[in-house]
Design an enzyme around this catalytic site. Structure first.
Site, PDB file in Angstrom:
ATOM      1  N   HIS A 162       3.781 -29.941  16.851  1.00 43.62           N
ATOM      2  CA  HIS A 162       4.690 -28.815  17.507  1.00 43.62           C
ATOM      3  C   HIS A 162       3.698 -27.177  18.265  1.00 43.62           C
ATOM      4  CE1 HIS A 162       8.039 -28.996  13.935  1.00 43.62           C
ATOM      5  NE2 HIS A 162       7.235 -30.063  14.139  1.00 43.62           N
ATOM      6  N   CYS A 174       5.434 -23.951  10.759  1.00 42.50           N
ATOM      7  CA  CYS A 174       4.677 -23.543  12.046  1.00 42.50           C
ATOM      8  C   CYS A 174       4.434 -21.956  11.418  1.00 42.50           C
ATOM      9  CB  CYS A 174       5.595 -23.750  12.832  1.00 42.50           C
ATOM     10  SG  CYS A 174       5.778 -24.916  14.387  1.00 42.50           S
ATOM     11  N   GLU A 183       3.683 -24.329  18.884  1.00 39.87           N
ATOM     12  CA  GLU A 183       3.149 -23.634  17.995  1.00 39.87           C
ATOM     13  C   GLU A 183       1.869 -23.725  18.165  1.00 39.87           C
ATOM     14  OE1 GLU A 183       7.359 -22.537  16.561  1.00 39.87           O
ATOM     15  OE2 GLU A 183       6.245 -24.455  17.033  1.00 39.87           O
ATOM     16  N   CYS A 199       9.077 -23.205  12.364  1.00 39.35           N
ATOM     17  CA  CYS A 199       9.643 -24.128  11.391  1.00 39.35           C
ATOM     18  C   CYS A 199       9.316 -24.188  10.215  1.00 39.35           C
ATOM     19  CB  CYS A 199       9.697 -25.484  11.373  1.00 39.35           C
ATOM     20  SG  CYS A 199       8.111 -25.606  11.941  1.00 39.35           S
TER      21      CYS A 199
END
Length: 171
Positions: free
Chosen positions: A74, A107, A76, A104
């Site tokens: 992801h 993260c 992040e 999410c």
């Protein structure tokens, strides 16, 4: 949008001084451009950057989950990894992470572990948002770090970018 959440966004924005607000908008526009490039590469158009306490860009990343076949890729997570390498530290004290979509659970946990000072995100994620929308990991009793959060910066642009990308994928 729930009235209490909208009020929280309004209160957060009114607490900022105007210069800080403009700075957050400028960085979020940068992240939106990076997310656009990420979407063109076939990834969900989410991007993140990390800025240090002096206002310097330390790291940037877009989602790479499909390209790398890695569920942890992801934006992040990748930005945190890059910033930790750049700063030679596993802690990102005095740094701000800007991201187009509410993080999410994975993260949000990484943000806590990295000890970022501030998270600024654009659009809420009604499915997996783990900062304010579905759950609130940063403010939970089991969080070992208090992360300041500012949501709703460039919210409309962030939401529209994601919606357009998903609509285009369905065609």
């Amino acid at each position: 949008m729930k009235k209490s959440h909208q009020q929280a966004i309004t209160n957060s924005l009114t607490q900022l001084n105007y210069d800080a607000y403009l700075t957050h908008c400028r960085w979020m526009k940068y992240v939106l451009r990076l997310a656009h490039i990420t979407g063109k590469a076939g990834e969900v158009p989410v991007a993140a950057i990390i800025v240090d306490g002096e206002g310097n860009l330390v790291a940037e990343a877009g989602n790479r989950k499909y390209r790398e076949q890695d569920p942890t890729a992801h934006a992040e997570i990748l930005a945190i990894r890059n910033a930790c390498k750049a700063l030679d530290s596993c802690y990102l004290n005095n740094c701000t992470l800007y991201v187009t979509l509410e993080p999410c659970p994975m993260c949000a946990g990484a943000l806590i572990q990295a000890r970022l000072s501030l998270l600024v995100y654009g659009a809420d994620d009604p499915k997996t948002g783990a900062v304010r929308t579905v759950t609130n990991i940063p403010d939970s009793y089991y969080s070992n770090h208090r992360l300041q959060v500012l949501s709703g910066i460039q919210e409309l642009s962030c939401r529209q970018q994601l919606q357009k990308w998903f609509n285009d994928q369905r065609i």
